[in-house]
Design an enzyme around this catalytic site. Structure first.
Site, PDB file in Angstrom:
ATOM      1  N   LYS A   1     -11.504   0.335  -8.175  1.00  0.00           N
ATOM      2  CA  LYS A   1     -11.055  -0.573  -7.111  1.00  0.00           C
ATOM      3  C   LYS A   1     -11.214  -2.038  -7.524  1.00  0.00           C
ATOM      4  CE  LYS A   1     -12.130   2.915  -3.625  1.00  0.00           C
ATOM      5  NZ  LYS A   1     -13.198   3.440  -2.767  1.00  0.00           N
TER       6      LYS A   1
ATOM      7  N   VAL B   1      -7.386   0.606  -2.421  1.00  0.00           N
ATOM      8  CA  VAL B   1      -8.608  -0.216  -2.396  1.00  0.00           C
ATOM      9  C   VAL B   1      -9.015  -0.446  -0.952  1.00  0.00           C
ATOM     10  CG1 VAL B   1      -9.660  -2.426  -3.022  1.00  0.00           C
ATOM     11  CG2 VAL B   1      -7.915  -1.419  -4.502  1.00  0.00           C
TER      12      VAL B   1
HETATM   13  N1  HSE Z   1     -15.280   8.382  -2.084  1.00  0.00           N
HETATM   14  C1  HSE Z   1     -14.865   7.074  -1.649  1.00  0.00           C
HETATM   15  C2  HSE Z   1     -16.005   6.405  -0.890  1.00  0.00           C
HETATM   16  C3  HSE Z   1     -13.681   7.098  -0.747  1.00  0.00           C
HETATM   17  O1  HSE Z   1     -17.070   7.007  -0.713  1.00  0.00           O
HETATM   18  O2  HSE Z   1     -15.843   5.251  -0.504  1.00  0.00           O
HETATM   19  C4  HSE Z   1     -12.398   7.153  -1.444  1.00  0.00           C
HETATM   20  O3  HSE Z   1     -12.178   6.019  -2.226  1.00  0.00           O
END
Ligand code: HSE
Length: 400
Positions: free
Chosen positions: A200, A127
């Site tokens: 998250k 997270v």
């Molecule tokens: N793809 C995610 C983002 C990052 O753009 O924040 C990895 O959790």
């Protein structure tokens, strides 16, 4: 000397090796002994890489190696990461991970297996990437009654919304640009549809309650319907648009969701721009505190994985406690929540639209019209706009 293994030598996995190579005195000081990479599991070869010789294609080599006490799972996805993690924990090895999908789905079960085998399962990097939010909740905020967590938990979507606001460009144009710059994945669905942020906020909700928030039960909306006119109208109202993960913890259960919100400029999350993440936590004694930083990226995310390695090594022989239990928590349907809404319609002249919300504040941009409503129950709003179908879209408004 503690010997570790890395599962998956992609962006985060290679970052873990890099952090361990670069920060030797810091890692040794924190762990209480030196930490070295003994094995790296990957299907590929890495000719010329400083850790080329440690690469193996055989998981069993790691599982059956008595010298390896900690494994960093940086593969992502549920399969085969779940089976590997379970086998490692049952074999008496601790695991730390950046894999939010796995933690959101199986975290409580894996944490219990770790407890049963006197090892640890830690997931700080899952997270907020490099933002040490899980440790903060478990440690610095442990005496607080947390009643609200709101976060910008996805850098890709925050970058897209920031660019749409700055340039007045469409969602599709900015997404394409973000892909060309490597900020957005070729398959951006998990980001733009809100699934990444959902996992998250489910983990944050689980840790804040000590129960299990099933990510699949969290109402989740992405940002694909947001227009440049929406952002302009939000600006006229003294607000911006952010994709928020939000969890409100009350006696009756959790109000949890991921959705684009209009956020007043006075809100601490309104100023978080570009690829950055931030998490605002409200506790009954502390009030609001906010944690800000890089939510993704090789070294920032790897730094959080290595911090977990250090904590595990420092606590060898016992389980580092994490507040994840298998008990499910009650979720309150979103229709019950009372708040203001922003309703927008592409065709400003649509008969009946302005009359829907007599006491609302009207704005317009280009051909689009918008209304900031008075507070009402979400189910009331849904009933009011039902007859307009896809011609209307609406967003929730965050409290300042
Ligand atoms: N793809 C995610 C983002 C990052 O753009 O924040 C990895 O959790």
């Amino acid at each position: 000397m503690a010997k570790i293994a890395i599962l998956g030598y992609g962006t985060v996995g290679s970052g873990v090796a890099h952090v361990l190579d670069e920060n030797v005195p810091e890692v040794t000081g924190s762990a209480g002994e030196a930490v070295s990479v003994k094995s790296i599991l990957d299907l590929r070869e890495f000719p010329g890489d400083p850790h080329e010789a440690q690469v193996t294609h055989e998981f069993r080599e790691i599982l059956e190696d008595p010298e390896i006490t900690v494994v960093c799972e940086t593969m992502g996805g549920v399969k085969p990461a779940y089976d590997f993690t379970k086998q490692l924990l049952e074999a008496g090895k601790s695991v730390c991970t950046s894999n939010k999908e796995l933690v959101a789905k199986h975290g409580p079960e894996l944490a219990q297996i770790a407890r049963d085998h006197r090892v640890s399962y830690l997931f700080e990097a899952s997270v907020g990437g490099g933002i040490p939010i899980l440790r903060t909740l478990a440690g610095a905020l442990a005496s607080e009654r947390i009643d609200l967590i709101e976060g910008i938990l996805n850098g890709t979507t925050n970058y897209i919304l920031t660019k749409m606001e700055e340039d007045g460009s469409s969602f599709d144009a900015v997404l394409k640009q973000a892909q060309e710059l490597g900020y957005a994945e070729r398959d951006p669905a998990a980001d733009i549809e809100g699934h990444d942020a959902c996992r998250k906020i489910a983990i944050l909700g689980s840790l804040a309650t000590g129960a299990h928030v099933n990510a699949e039960a969290v109402p989740t909306e992405g940002i694909t319907k947001i227009t440049a006119d929406d952002l302009k109208m939000a600006g006229q109202l003294g607000m911006t648009v952010k994709l928020l993960g939000s969890v409100k913890i009350g006696a009756e259960g959790l109000e949890i969701l991921v959705a684009p919100f209009l956020v007043p400029l006075s809100h601490p999350l309104a100023s978080v721009r570009g690829v950055f993440n931030a998490i605002a936590v409200h506790g009954n004694m502390l009030g609001t505190s906010m944690y800000y930083g890089q939510g993704a990226g090789k070294d920032a995310t790897a730094s959080a994985v290595v911090a977990d390695v250090c904590e595990i090594v420092r606590n060898a022989g016992r389980t580092v406690p994490v507040s994840l239990q298998e008990r499910e928590v009650k979720l309150i349907p979103t229709g019950e929540a009372v708040r203001r809404f922003f309703v927008s319609m592409d065709h400003a002249g649509e008969a009946g639209f302005q009359g829907l919300f007599q006491d609302g504040q009207a704005v317009s941009s280009g051909d689009a019209a918008g209304i900031l409503t008075a507070p009402m129950k979400e189910s009331t709003l849904v009933d009011k706009v039902a007859g307009f179908g896809d011609r209307i879209h609406w967003m929730r408004v965050a409290e300042a």
